[in-house]
Design a protein around this motif. Sequence first.
Motif, PDB file in Angstrom:
ATOM      1  N   VAL A  50       0.161  -3.053  -0.998  1.00 31.05           N
ATOM      2  CA  VAL A  50      -0.707  -3.226   0.168  1.00 31.05           C
ATOM      3  C   VAL A  50      -0.001  -4.059   1.221  1.00 31.05           C
ATOM      4  O   VAL A  50      -0.084  -3.780   2.426  1.00 31.05           O
ATOM      5  CB  VAL A  50      -2.048  -3.863  -0.255  1.00 31.05           C
ATOM      6  CG1 VAL A  50      -2.856  -4.310   0.957  1.00 31.05           C
ATOM      7  CG2 VAL A  50      -2.854  -2.903  -1.102  1.00 31.05           C
ATOM      8  N   LEU A  51       0.729  -5.082   0.811  1.00 27.72           N
ATOM      9  CA  LEU A  51       1.474  -5.915   1.751  1.00 27.72           C
ATOM     10  C   LEU A  51       2.540  -5.101   2.464  1.00 27.72           C
ATOM     11  O   LEU A  51       2.687  -5.197   3.696  1.00 27.72           O
ATOM     12  CB  LEU A  51       2.101  -7.098   1.003  1.00 27.72           C
ATOM     13  CG  LEU A  51       2.942  -8.053   1.856  1.00 27.72           C
ATOM     14  CD1 LEU A  51       2.044  -8.789   2.835  1.00 27.72           C
ATOM     15  CD2 LEU A  51       3.693  -9.015   0.976  1.00 27.72           C
ATOM     16  N   ILE A  52       3.266  -4.291   1.752  1.00 29.87           N
ATOM     17  CA  ILE A  52       4.312  -3.450   2.363  1.00 29.87           C
ATOM     18  C   ILE A  52       3.658  -2.425   3.299  1.00 29.87           C
ATOM     19  O   ILE A  52       4.143  -2.188   4.412  1.00 29.87           O
ATOM     20  CB  ILE A  52       5.165  -2.774   1.269  1.00 29.87           C
ATOM     21  CG1 ILE A  52       6.006  -3.826   0.545  1.00 29.87           C
ATOM     22  CG2 ILE A  52       6.057  -1.703   1.868  1.00 29.87           C
ATOM     23  CD1 ILE A  52       6.744  -3.283  -0.660  1.00 29.87           C
ATOM     24  N   VAL A  74       4.312  -2.114   7.317  1.00 27.78           N
ATOM     25  CA  VAL A  74       4.739  -0.871   7.965  1.00 27.78           C
ATOM     26  C   VAL A  74       3.770  -0.507   9.082  1.00 27.78           C
ATOM     27  O   VAL A  74       4.172  -0.120  10.182  1.00 27.78           O
ATOM     28  CB  VAL A  74       4.861   0.265   6.916  1.00 27.78           C
ATOM     29  CG1 VAL A  74       5.009   1.610   7.579  1.00 27.78           C
ATOM     30  CG2 VAL A  74       6.018  -0.012   5.979  1.00 27.78           C
ATOM     31  N   TYR A  75       2.481  -0.628   8.823  1.00 27.92           N
ATOM     32  CA  TYR A  75       1.476  -0.317   9.847  1.00 27.92           C
ATOM     33  C   TYR A  75       1.607  -1.259  11.047  1.00 27.92           C
ATOM     34  O   TYR A  75       1.534  -0.826  12.195  1.00 27.92           O
ATOM     35  CB  TYR A  75       0.072  -0.411   9.246  1.00 27.92           C
ATOM     36  CG  TYR A  75      -1.014  -0.170  10.250  1.00 27.92           C
ATOM     37  CD1 TYR A  75      -1.262   1.105  10.747  1.00 27.92           C
ATOM     38  CD2 TYR A  75      -1.787  -1.228  10.720  1.00 27.92           C
ATOM     39  CE1 TYR A  75      -2.252   1.327  11.685  1.00 27.92           C
ATOM     40  CE2 TYR A  75      -2.783  -1.015  11.660  1.00 27.92           C
ATOM     41  CZ  TYR A  75      -3.006   0.264  12.139  1.00 27.92           C
ATOM     42  OH  TYR A  75      -3.974   0.467  13.069  1.00 27.92           O
ATOM     43  N   ALA A  76       1.816  -2.555  10.795  1.00 30.60           N
ATOM     44  CA  ALA A  76       1.955  -3.530  11.880  1.00 30.60           C
ATOM     45  C   ALA A  76       3.178  -3.214  12.733  1.00 30.60           C
ATOM     46  O   ALA A  76       3.112  -3.269  13.973  1.00 30.60           O
ATOM     47  CB  ALA A  76       2.039  -4.939  11.314  1.00 30.60           C
ATOM     48  N   ASN A  83      -0.649  -7.329  -9.221  1.00 30.44           N
ATOM     49  CA  ASN A  83       0.486  -7.823  -8.448  1.00 30.44           C
ATOM     50  C   ASN A  83       1.209  -6.676  -7.750  1.00 30.44           C
ATOM     51  O   ASN A  83       1.573  -6.771  -6.568  1.00 30.44           O
ATOM     52  CB  ASN A  83       1.452  -8.594  -9.348  1.00 30.44           C
ATOM     53  CG  ASN A  83       0.903  -9.957  -9.736  1.00 30.44           C
ATOM     54  OD1 ASN A  83      -0.003 -10.468  -9.089  1.00 30.44           O
ATOM     55  ND2 ASN A  83       1.438 -10.531 -10.798  1.00 30.44           N
ATOM     56  N   VAL A  84       1.442  -5.591  -8.476  1.00 32.27           N
ATOM     57  CA  VAL A  84       2.123  -4.427  -7.885  1.00 32.27           C
ATOM     58  C   VAL A  84       1.271  -3.843  -6.772  1.00 32.27           C
ATOM     59  O   VAL A  84       1.767  -3.468  -5.700  1.00 32.27           O
ATOM     60  CB  VAL A  84       2.431  -3.383  -8.981  1.00 32.27           C
ATOM     61  CG1 VAL A  84       2.911  -2.087  -8.377  1.00 32.27           C
ATOM     62  CG2 VAL A  84       3.435  -3.932  -9.968  1.00 32.27           C
ATOM     63  N   LEU A  85      -0.018  -3.764  -6.980  1.00 27.18           N
ATOM     64  CA  LEU A  85      -0.942  -3.235  -5.967  1.00 27.18           C
ATOM     65  C   LEU A  85      -0.964  -4.140  -4.732  1.00 27.18           C
ATOM     66  O   LEU A  85      -0.953  -3.651  -3.599  1.00 27.18           O
ATOM     67  CB  LEU A  85      -2.346  -3.101  -6.564  1.00 27.18           C
ATOM     68  CG  LEU A  85      -3.374  -2.400  -5.691  1.00 27.18           C
ATOM     69  CD1 LEU A  85      -2.955  -0.962  -5.410  1.00 27.18           C
ATOM     70  CD2 LEU A  85      -4.721  -2.429  -6.363  1.00 27.18           C
TER      71      LEU A  85
END
Length: 135
Positions: A12-14, A18-20, A6-8
Amino acid sequence: MLRILNVLAVAVLIGSAVYAYSVKYETILYAEQIIKTRHLIAQEQDGIEKLQAEWAILTRPDRLAALADHGLNLQKLSLDQIVQPADLPDPPPKVDSIGRKLDSLGLGEPTATPNDKRVAGGAATPSSATPTASR
């Protein structure tokens, strides 16, 4: 194990968010640069058109004629200045000065090459046309 996944996943979502956003803002920056460049191109084209208009004004035939009359003190064209092409003298013959100098030095004749069948002084074979070395 489930909490680590879940933390991973949240990390990855964050990271992808940020990349988007970074891609979005880079795209906006590039779009603004394109717009600025188009404005600069339009300004340069306007400047070119102004210069062409100024050139057209400066090269008007009536303006140039007045300047020539004022500054050059040219005389009017008279009929005795106009001649027919037949009245013009013939151009001088073309002179090959380099060829004449080579002929005077004796360098104007064609040279014999090793593959040439004709050598000055008679027919020669390829073996007689090449120099021999003696030791």
